[in-house]
Write a protein that holds these residues in place. Structure first.
Motif, PDB file in Angstrom:
ATOM      1  N   GLU A 261       0.859  -1.185   0.000  1.00  0.00           N
ATOM      2  CA  GLU A 261       0.000   0.000   0.000  1.00  0.00           C
ATOM      3  C   GLU A 261       0.893   1.232   0.000  1.00  0.00           C
ATOM      4  O   GLU A 261       1.767   1.386   0.855  1.00  0.00           O
ATOM      5  N   LYS A 262       0.681   2.140  -0.939  1.00  0.00           N
ATOM      6  CA  LYS A 262       1.558   3.301  -1.095  1.00  0.00           C
ATOM      7  C   LYS A 262       1.021   4.511  -0.320  1.00  0.00           C
ATOM      8  O   LYS A 262      -0.179   4.758  -0.300  1.00  0.00           O
ATOM      9  N   GLU A 263       1.947   5.220   0.310  1.00  0.00           N
ATOM     10  CA  GLU A 263       1.597   6.389   1.112  1.00  0.00           C
ATOM     11  C   GLU A 263       2.552   7.532   0.778  1.00  0.00           C
ATOM     12  O   GLU A 263       3.772   7.355   0.821  1.00  0.00           O
ATOM     13  N   GLU A 264       2.018   8.692   0.445  1.00  0.00           N
ATOM     14  CA  GLU A 264       2.858   9.859   0.176  1.00  0.00           C
ATOM     15  C   GLU A 264       3.324  10.448   1.502  1.00  0.00           C
ATOM     16  O   GLU A 264       2.527  10.807   2.356  1.00  0.00           O
ATOM     17  N   MET A 265       4.641  10.559   1.669  1.00  0.00           N
ATOM     18  CA  MET A 265       5.212  11.099   2.898  1.00  0.00           C
ATOM     19  C   MET A 265       5.465  12.600   2.798  1.00  0.00           C
ATOM     20  O   MET A 265       5.099  13.361   3.693  1.00  0.00           O
ATOM     21  N   ILE A 266       6.116  13.019   1.720  1.00  0.00           N
ATOM     22  CA  ILE A 266       6.573  14.402   1.587  1.00  0.00           C
ATOM     23  C   ILE A 266       6.372  14.855   0.148  1.00  0.00           C
ATOM     24  O   ILE A 266       6.672  14.109  -0.783  1.00  0.00           O
ATOM     25  N   ARG A 267       5.876  16.077  -0.035  1.00  0.00           N
ATOM     26  CA  ARG A 267       5.743  16.667  -1.380  1.00  0.00           C
ATOM     27  C   ARG A 267       6.566  17.957  -1.404  1.00  0.00           C
ATOM     28  O   ARG A 267       6.433  18.813  -0.541  1.00  0.00           O
ATOM     29  N   LEU A 268       7.417  18.085  -2.393  1.00  0.00           N
ATOM     30  CA  LEU A 268       8.342  19.215  -2.481  1.00  0.00           C
ATOM     31  C   LEU A 268       7.859  20.268  -3.472  1.00  0.00           C
ATOM     32  O   LEU A 268       7.083  19.958  -4.381  1.00  0.00           O
ATOM     33  N   LYS A 269       8.364  21.491  -3.302  1.00  0.00           N
ATOM     34  CA  LYS A 269       8.110  22.578  -4.246  1.00  0.00           C
ATOM     35  C   LYS A 269       9.445  23.109  -4.751  1.00  0.00           C
ATOM     36  O   LYS A 269      10.358  23.359  -3.966  1.00  0.00           O
ATOM     37  N   ASN A 270       9.546  23.272  -6.048  1.00  0.00           N
ATOM     38  CA  ASN A 270      10.726  23.852  -6.700  1.00  0.00           C
ATOM     39  C   ASN A 270      11.961  22.964  -6.630  1.00  0.00           C
ATOM     40  O   ASN A 270      13.020  23.347  -7.096  1.00  0.00           O
ATOM     41  N   TRP A 271      11.824  21.782  -6.049  1.00  0.00           N
ATOM     42  CA  TRP A 271      12.939  20.849  -5.972  1.00  0.00           C
ATOM     43  C   TRP A 271      12.467  19.450  -6.376  1.00  0.00           C
ATOM     44  O   TRP A 271      11.322  19.068  -6.105  1.00  0.00           O
ATOM     45  N   VAL A 272      13.370  18.698  -7.004  1.00  0.00           N
ATOM     46  CA  VAL A 272      13.059  17.340  -7.449  1.00  0.00           C
ATOM     47  C   VAL A 272      13.847  16.350  -6.585  1.00  0.00           C
ATOM     48  O   VAL A 272      15.078  16.428  -6.523  1.00  0.00           O
ATOM     49  N   PRO A 273      13.162  15.430  -5.888  1.00  0.00           N
ATOM     50  CA  PRO A 273      13.885  14.448  -5.067  1.00  0.00           C
ATOM     51  C   PRO A 273      14.575  13.406  -5.952  1.00  0.00           C
ATOM     52  O   PRO A 273      14.001  12.914  -6.911  1.00  0.00           O
ATOM     53  N   LYS A 274      15.787  13.069  -5.587  1.00  0.00           N
ATOM     54  CA  LYS A 274      16.572  12.140  -6.411  1.00  0.00           C
ATOM     55  C   LYS A 274      16.900  10.867  -5.623  1.00  0.00           C
ATOM     56  O   LYS A 274      16.048  10.032  -5.418  1.00  0.00           O
ATOM     57  N   GLN A 275      18.139  10.756  -5.127  1.00  0.00           N
ATOM     58  CA  GLN A 275      18.573   9.520  -4.480  1.00  0.00           C
ATOM     59  C   GLN A 275      18.340   9.565  -2.964  1.00  0.00           C
ATOM     60  O   GLN A 275      18.259  10.648  -2.359  1.00  0.00           O
ATOM     61  N   LEU A 276      18.252   8.362  -2.350  1.00  0.00           N
ATOM     62  CA  LEU A 276      17.829   8.223  -0.961  1.00  0.00           C
ATOM     63  C   LEU A 276      18.828   7.413  -0.137  1.00  0.00           C
ATOM     64  O   LEU A 276      19.566   6.589  -0.675  1.00  0.00           O
ATOM     65  N   CYS A 277      18.779   7.651   1.174  1.00  0.00           N
ATOM     66  CA  CYS A 277      19.570   6.845   2.111  1.00  0.00           C
ATOM     67  C   CYS A 277      18.903   6.893   3.480  1.00  0.00           C
ATOM     68  O   CYS A 277      18.508   7.960   3.949  1.00  0.00           O
ATOM     69  N   ILE A 278      18.775   5.728   4.138  1.00  0.00           N
ATOM     70  CA  ILE A 278      18.306   5.658   5.513  1.00  0.00           C
ATOM     71  C   ILE A 278      19.528   5.621   6.426  1.00  0.00           C
ATOM     72  O   ILE A 278      20.410   4.788   6.253  1.00  0.00           O
ATOM     73  N   THR A 279      19.595   6.538   7.410  1.00  0.00           N
ATOM     74  CA  THR A 279      20.753   6.619   8.291  1.00  0.00           C
ATOM     75  C   THR A 279      20.635   5.620   9.442  1.00  0.00           C
ATOM     76  O   THR A 279      19.585   5.004   9.660  1.00  0.00           O
TER      77      THR A 279
END
Length: 552
Positions: free
Chosen positions: A369-387
């Motif tokens: 089941e998909k859930e939107e966490m964060i929506r950005l403005k003027n920026w495009v999300p690219k690569q990810l990392c969990i710390t």
């Protein structure tokens, strides 16, 4: 589903009507533009008005108990009290007392907490876990060991005739009693270890909360318990009893049949040692362990938490595929927008995260089941990392592809932005090229900037540590082009050089250690090292994920 922290859903705390636009980080008050003047009209000179999206990013210093509206900037060591500038210049109460700058104490304590968290999570807790596992195994094997002892006793008893059966039964009862005592001793010892483990985990949770907190007072009050928690109870050494048979003499059955040695129990105060991180050497010849055909063209990323679930995604394909260790497809998840994800990552709970450039969103899938966490403005999300702390690091580029930055999120809240060095110059190239990111065990943030042909490493605070721009090698005929990046248990940094079909290995300070280039790699892109130091490589050409052993 949009983030619940969106300013569109929050109203001004003063007028209760207008949409919130700003936030006072000192007073924790949400404000609209028109109410800012009303809020700062008092005599406080410590109001900190920031954009709502940037709230809770400023360190919150304690308020002075003596001078209303003043923030504490100093600390009296003798009185163990936080002081404002008026306390140190006007009042004579602390005259002659040793006074420290609160910021210096805060920074020192934060560094100490980060070290404590790392030690608790990676050394103390694993040591107790290993001890508990060993005790559980020892308890599980007790039945077999005592069965062997009983068998020896029974065999000797068979050589005697009926008249000694009573003695055999009596001694079996003794063995059972000893076994119960032995088992209880080890179980009590195991309970003691598990209680210590629980205390360690509770401490780790508390320290993690402090580390994430903005309240400086919590850091000031913090006192490390690591030394106390790393003290081990005495180690029990319990020797199994043995049976010593005697030559059969019917006149002295009780004496000659044999005897059991008592349970031998000793305590070794230095029996347990903290688990040390063993140094592993690079293999002279890395070994190809497995090759998985994903069926993707232009394979981009690979990540996994265990051998049973290996997640992949590709360019120009909305599917995210999960394979088992044998290469069989387990499940496929599509993006909500039906656009190809830029990258994928797994939370500590095993939930899949992905970045969607089309909708400018960061999304989570739970049980598909998909859930939107964060929506950005003027920026495009690219690569990810969990710390290691559970935060999310995201590389972003501006809509016009002229700027790039790294943003840290705690849940849905923006916690940190990394974009410029100490001279105000961009840390990362401003373009739309890949910028894979990872966190090292020493909490450094490592980014493979393919647009700048460099690996850029900053510390946790975002200060530049070094740049790596490649290493000369006769096999590398093309310019260094880092794509994927990952780290291992030795704090070594691995980056995929797509142009030269190899993997560069660096130490934590950016010194070149060697290449992985003899496994017939084809345009390596995303890479990932699991907890066992197995290296997974996503090949852009051919769509295969290769598992490679590169450490002894």
């Amino acid at each position: 589903m949009a983030s619940s922290n969106s300013a569109q859903d929050v109203r001004c705390d003063i007028c209760k009507d207008a949409k919130v636009q700003m936030h006072c980080d000192f007073c924790h008050v949400n404000l609209c533009i028109n109410c800012i003047g009303k809020h700062v009209s008092d005599n406080y000179d410590n109001h900190r008005i920031v954009a709502y999206e940037q709230r809770d990013t400023i360190s919150i210093y304690p308020r002075c108990a003596t001078h209303k509206g003043k923030s504490c900037e100093f600390h009296c060591k003798k009185c163990n009290t936080c002081l404002c500038s008026f306390c140190t210049t006007v009042a004579d109460t602390h005259k002659g007392h040793p006074i420290s700058v609160l910021t210096d104490i805060y920074i020192s304590k934060r560094e100490a907490i980060e070290k404590d968290i790392d030690e608790l999570a990676h050394i103390i807790s694993p040591t107790f876990e290993e001890i508990a596992t060993g005790l559980e195994s020892e308890i599980a094997n007790l039945d077999k060991e005592y069965e062997k002892l009983s068998f020896v006793l029974s065999k000797h008893g068979e050589e005697w005739h009926r008249e000694i059966n009573n003695i055999v039964d009596k001694m079996k009862m003794e063995i059972e009693a000893i076994k119960i005592k032995h088992t209880n001793i080890l179980k009590n010892h195991l309970d003691e270890m598990k209680q210590k483990q629980n205390l360690i985990q509770e401490t780790l949770l508390k320290v993690n909360r402090i580390e994430k907190s903005n309240y400086v007072s919590m850091f000031i009050e913090y006192s490390s318990k690591n030394k106390e928690l790393s003290n081990f109870p005495p180690k029990f050494q319990v020797t199994l009893p043995t049976f010593s048979p005697q030559t059969i003499n019917t006149k002295q059955l009780n004496e000659l049949f044999g005897s059991l040695t008592p349970l031998s129990i000793t305590k070794d105060e230095n029996g347990y040692k903290l688990k040390k991180l063993s140094a592993k050497e690079l293999l002279r010849e890395p070994k190809l362990i497995t090759s998985i055909d994903t069926g993707f063209e232009n394979l981009q990323s690979v990540t996994c938490q265990n051998e049973g679930e290996i997640w992949t995604n590709a360019r120009n394909n909305s599917d995210m595929k999960c394979f088992d260790s044998g290469g069989s497809l387990i499940k496929t998840v599509k993006t909500e927008s039906d656009a190809a994800p830029f990258d994928i990552a797994l939370t500590r709970d095993g939930d899949l995260l992905y970045s969607d450039g089309k909708s400018r969103t960061l999304n989570k899938t739970i049980n598909e089941e998909k859930e939107e966490m964060i929506r950005l403005k003027n920026w495009v999300p690219k690569q990810l990392c969990i710390t290691s702390s559970g935060d999310l690091l995201v590389t972003m580029c501006s809509d016009d592809f002229t700027q790039s930055k790294v943003v840290r999120f705690s849940g849905c809240t923006m916690k940190q932005t990394i974009q410029f060095d100490n001279e105000g110059k961009p840390l990362y190239s401003g373009n739309n090229k890949m910028k894979y990111i990872t966190e090292n065990r020493n909490l450094n943030i490592c980014l493979a900037d393919s647009g700048a042909n460099a690996v850029v490493v900053v510390n946790k605070a975002g200060k530049l540590r070094f740049r790596y721009t490649g290493h000369p090698c006769t096999n590398n005929t093309k310019p260094f082009q880092p794509i994927g990046i990952t780290t291992d248990s030795q704090c070594q940094i691995l980056t995929a050089d797509e142009a030269n079909n190899c993997i560069h290995i660096l130490d934590k300070d950016g010194q070149f250690l060697g290449f992985i280039g003899n496994c017939n790699l084809k345009n390596p892109y995303g890479i990932y090292v699991n907890k066992n130091d197995d290296l997974y490589i996503a090949e852009n050409t051919g769509g295969k994920v290769k598992k490679i052993q590169y450490l002894k």
